[in-house]
Write an enzyme that holds these catalytic residues in place. Structure first.
Site, PDB file in Angstrom:
ATOM      1  CG  ASP A  46      -1.866   1.200   1.124  1.00 31.11           C
ATOM      2  OD1 ASP A  46      -2.733   1.175   0.229  1.00 31.11           O
ATOM      3  OD2 ASP A  46      -1.699   2.174   1.879  1.00 31.11           O
ATOM      4  CE1 TYR A  51       0.175   7.719   3.086  1.00 35.08           C
ATOM      5  CE2 TYR A  51       0.697   5.560   2.203  1.00 35.08           C
ATOM      6  CZ  TYR A  51      -0.196   6.429   2.788  1.00 35.08           C
ATOM      7  OH  TYR A  51      -1.470   5.996   3.086  1.00 35.08           O
ATOM      8  CE  LYS A  79      -3.782   4.610  -0.112  1.00 39.05           C
ATOM      9  NZ  LYS A  79      -2.494   4.472   0.559  1.00 39.05           N
ATOM     10  CG  HIS A 112      -4.719   9.471  -0.146  1.00 39.18           C
ATOM     11  ND1 HIS A 112      -3.339   9.425  -0.143  1.00 39.18           N
ATOM     12  CD2 HIS A 112      -5.088   8.974   1.058  1.00 39.18           C
ATOM     13  CE1 HIS A 112      -2.920   8.930   0.999  1.00 39.18           C
ATOM     14  NE2 HIS A 112      -3.966   8.653   1.748  1.00 39.18           N
TER      15      HIS A 112
HETATM   16  N1  NAP Z   1      -5.966   5.869   2.889  1.00 35.49           N
HETATM   17  C1  NAP Z   1      -5.589   6.572   3.926  1.00 35.49           C
HETATM   18  O1  NAP Z   1      -5.986   7.746   4.107  1.00 35.49           O
HETATM   19  C2  NAP Z   1      -4.663   5.972   4.925  1.00 35.49           C
HETATM   20  C3  NAP Z   1      -4.534   6.567   6.192  1.00 35.49           C
HETATM   21  C4  NAP Z   1      -3.691   5.952   7.115  1.00 35.49           C
HETATM   22  C5  NAP Z   1      -3.015   4.793   6.765  1.00 35.49           C
HETATM   23  N2  NAP Z   1      -3.118   4.266   5.512  1.00 35.49           N
HETATM   24  C6  NAP Z   1      -2.364   3.049   5.096  1.00 35.49           C
HETATM   25  O2  NAP Z   1      -2.557   2.048   6.080  1.00 35.49           O
HETATM   26  C7  NAP Z   1      -1.296   1.646   6.601  1.00 35.49           C
HETATM   27  C8  NAP Z   1      -1.436   1.206   8.038  1.00 35.49           C
HETATM   28  O3  NAP Z   1      -1.992   2.211   8.851  1.00 35.49           O
HETATM   29  P1  NAP Z   1      -1.147   3.039   9.933  1.00 35.49           P
HETATM   30  O4  NAP Z   1       0.264   3.120   9.496  1.00 35.49           O
HETATM   31  O5  NAP Z   1      -1.904   4.277  10.203  1.00 35.49           O
HETATM   32  O6  NAP Z   1      -1.292   2.214  11.267  1.00 35.49           O
HETATM   33  P2  NAP Z   1      -1.091   0.682  11.736  1.00 35.49           P
HETATM   34  O7  NAP Z   1      -0.566  -0.159  10.663  1.00 35.49           O
HETATM   35  O8  NAP Z   1      -2.369   0.297  12.388  1.00 35.49           O
HETATM   36  O9  NAP Z   1      -0.023   0.859  12.882  1.00 35.49           O
HETATM   37  C9  NAP Z   1       1.305   1.143  12.589  1.00 35.49           C
HETATM   38  C10 NAP Z   1       2.056   1.299  13.924  1.00 35.49           C
HETATM   39  O10 NAP Z   1       2.048   0.071  14.635  1.00 35.49           O
HETATM   40  C11 NAP Z   1       3.401  -0.362  14.852  1.00 35.49           C
HETATM   41  N3  NAP Z   1       3.403  -1.823  14.672  1.00 35.49           N
HETATM   42  C12 NAP Z   1       3.486  -2.528  13.513  1.00 35.49           C
HETATM   43  N4  NAP Z   1       3.462  -3.852  13.750  1.00 35.49           N
HETATM   44  C13 NAP Z   1       3.346  -3.995  15.094  1.00 35.49           C
HETATM   45  C14 NAP Z   1       3.285  -5.119  15.944  1.00 35.49           C
HETATM   46  N5  NAP Z   1       3.348  -6.358  15.463  1.00 35.49           N
HETATM   47  N6  NAP Z   1       3.157  -4.904  17.288  1.00 35.49           N
HETATM   48  C15 NAP Z   1       3.103  -3.636  17.779  1.00 35.49           C
HETATM   49  N7  NAP Z   1       3.168  -2.529  17.019  1.00 35.49           N
HETATM   50  C16 NAP Z   1       3.296  -2.707  15.684  1.00 35.49           C
HETATM   51  C17 NAP Z   1       4.244   0.369  13.814  1.00 35.49           C
HETATM   52  O11 NAP Z   1       5.566   0.622  14.281  1.00 35.49           O
HETATM   53  P3  NAP Z   1       6.885  -0.034  13.580  1.00 35.49           P
HETATM   54  O12 NAP Z   1       6.931   0.430  12.149  1.00 35.49           O
HETATM   55  O13 NAP Z   1       7.985   0.514  14.410  1.00 35.49           O
HETATM   56  O14 NAP Z   1       6.734  -1.516  13.703  1.00 35.49           O
HETATM   57  C18 NAP Z   1       3.499   1.686  13.718  1.00 35.49           C
HETATM   58  O15 NAP Z   1       3.848   2.534  14.802  1.00 35.49           O
HETATM   59  C19 NAP Z   1      -0.436   2.893   6.390  1.00 35.49           C
HETATM   60  O16 NAP Z   1       0.936   2.638   6.517  1.00 35.49           O
HETATM   61  C20 NAP Z   1      -0.872   3.301   5.008  1.00 35.49           C
HETATM   62  O17 NAP Z   1      -0.254   2.475   4.033  1.00 35.49           O
HETATM   63  C21 NAP Z   1      -3.967   4.834   4.593  1.00 35.49           C
END
Ligand code: NAP
Length: 325
Positions: A46, A51, A79, A112
């Site tokens: 993704d 980003y 996106k 997006h």
């Molecule tokens: N379309 C949109 O508007 C939108 C908005 C937000 C996000 N997204 C997409 O969705 C993806 C995921 O969402 P997100 O980044 O907001 O949040 P997430 O994936 O729910 O959480 C990421 C956080 O959790 C930590 N983490 C990862 N694996 C873990 C584990 N096994 N145990 C504990 N902590 C862990 C990561 O740190 P470390 O990296 O240090 O492991 C990071 O701080 C994004 O990266 C992006 O690609 C899209």
């Protein structure tokens, strides 16, 4: 436990149910993370222009295509950013993304956000008339941008979709064009189950991808991975709390895109765990009377003066997404 399963989209294409998120993956981290992920078996990545790390993702892709994986076995989502919503800008932005990634096509291209900004070099153009806010483009509608997405050549994008769209936004673009988005990528985790959107998507054949499946990584709030109920179920299943949260999403039929730049987490997050009905209900109960949406741009700095989701925090906003119908 097993590696992420595959599901079929309305286009007939396959998507792995667990993908790698890349938001806030820093330079010097994301190249490594993508390479590790693909070597470990991830096929769904993704990505997004905003980003600002797609060059590095491209460097990682160069290392793994074709030695580890064929391009056609990867599923790449990116996106279009809010500054490129005008019809004449959408394909240009796509071309930039393709060149950054070093690929000829994307598997999925999403709008997006249902919000258009003034076009320019700045991703968040300051509004001179509204201090502290982003300058919005209130002329270009969601329908205008959706029509430009529909017009993109199939040789460059296999499927098109949206992100952060509500039922009202999706109904507007379908009404105007008759074209149903293949995917809506939305925030979803046990604190934000989005039941109405899930039912609507099912009826329309729209696949949902859940972002921030572990809860948001920006807020000063206890993380969902530290929630006692998540830990309890994880212990019972000999799984990690993150695997339990990802499993909650996959059980609902979502594809789920946890972000990590840490090798052990990248690997363990990809192990698909199954929740029993009983465990699923325990995790779902976390969100009962506890509705929490983390990603609300009205609270960003700079602020987007727009009410997207109708959350209480957004009520003071002076604009709404421009539907175009
Ligand atoms: N379309 C949109 O508007 C939108 C908005 C937000 C996000 N997204 C997409 O969705 C993806 C995921 O969402 P997100 O980044 O907001 O949040 P997430 O994936 O729910 O959480 C990421 C956080 O959790 C930590 N983490 C990862 N694996 C873990 C584990 N096994 N145990 C504990 N902590 C862990 C990561 O740190 P470390 O990296 O240090 O492991 C990071 O701080 C994004 O990266 C992006 O690609 C899209």
């Amino acid at each position: 436990m097993s590696f992420a399963k595959t599901i079929t989209l309305s286009t007939g294409a396959s998507i792995r149910q667990i993908g790698l998120g890349t938001w806030l993956s820093q330079p010097k981290e994301v190249e490594n993370a993508v390479e590790i992920a693909v070597r470990h078996g991830y096929r769904h990545l993704d990505l997004a222009a905003i980003y600002q790390n797609q060059d590095e993702v491209g460097a990682a892709l160069k290392k793994v295509i074709p030695s580890v994986v064929k391009r056609e076995d990867l599923f790449l989502t990116s996106k279009v950013w809010n500054t490129s919503h005008k019809s004449e800008l959408v394909e240009k932005e796509l071309d930039k993304t393709l060149s950054q990634l070093g690929v000829d096509y994307l598997d999925l291209y999403l709008i997006h956000w249902p919000v258009s900004f003034k076009h320019g070099d700045d991703y968040f153009p300051a509004d001179p008339k509204n201090p502290g806010c982003v300058e919005l483009d209130t002329v270009t509608s969601l329908v205008d941008t959706w029509k430009a997405m529909i017009a993109l050549p199939k040789s460059k994008v296999r499927a098109i979709g949206v992100s952060n769209f509500t039922i009202e936004h999706i109904e507007a673009i379908i009404k105007a064009t008759g074209v149903v988005p293949t995917v809506n990528q939305i925030e979803s985790h046990p604190l934000l189950p989005q039941d109405d959107l899930v039912a609507f998507a099912k009826e329309k054949g729209i696949h949902l991808t859940a972002y921030s499946p572990l809860g948001n990584n920006l807020k000063d709030k206890p993380k969902l991975t530290e929630h006692p109920k998540v830990i309890e179920v994880a212990k019972k299943l000999d799984a990690t709390p993150a695997q339990v949260l990802v499993a909650w999403g996959t059980r609902r039929g979502f594809s789920v895109i946890p972000k990590s730049v840490q090798e052990n987490r990248i690997k363990s997050n990809f192990q698909q765990v199954e929740l029993s009905q009983e465990d699923f209900e325990v995790i779902s109960a976390i969100g009962k009377n506890n509705h929490t949406r983390f990603n609300i741009p009205f609270g960003y700095t700079p602020k987007w003066d727009v009410n997207i989701f109708d959350e209480p925090e957004e009520k003071p906003a002076t604009t709404r997404p421009v539907l175009g119908i």
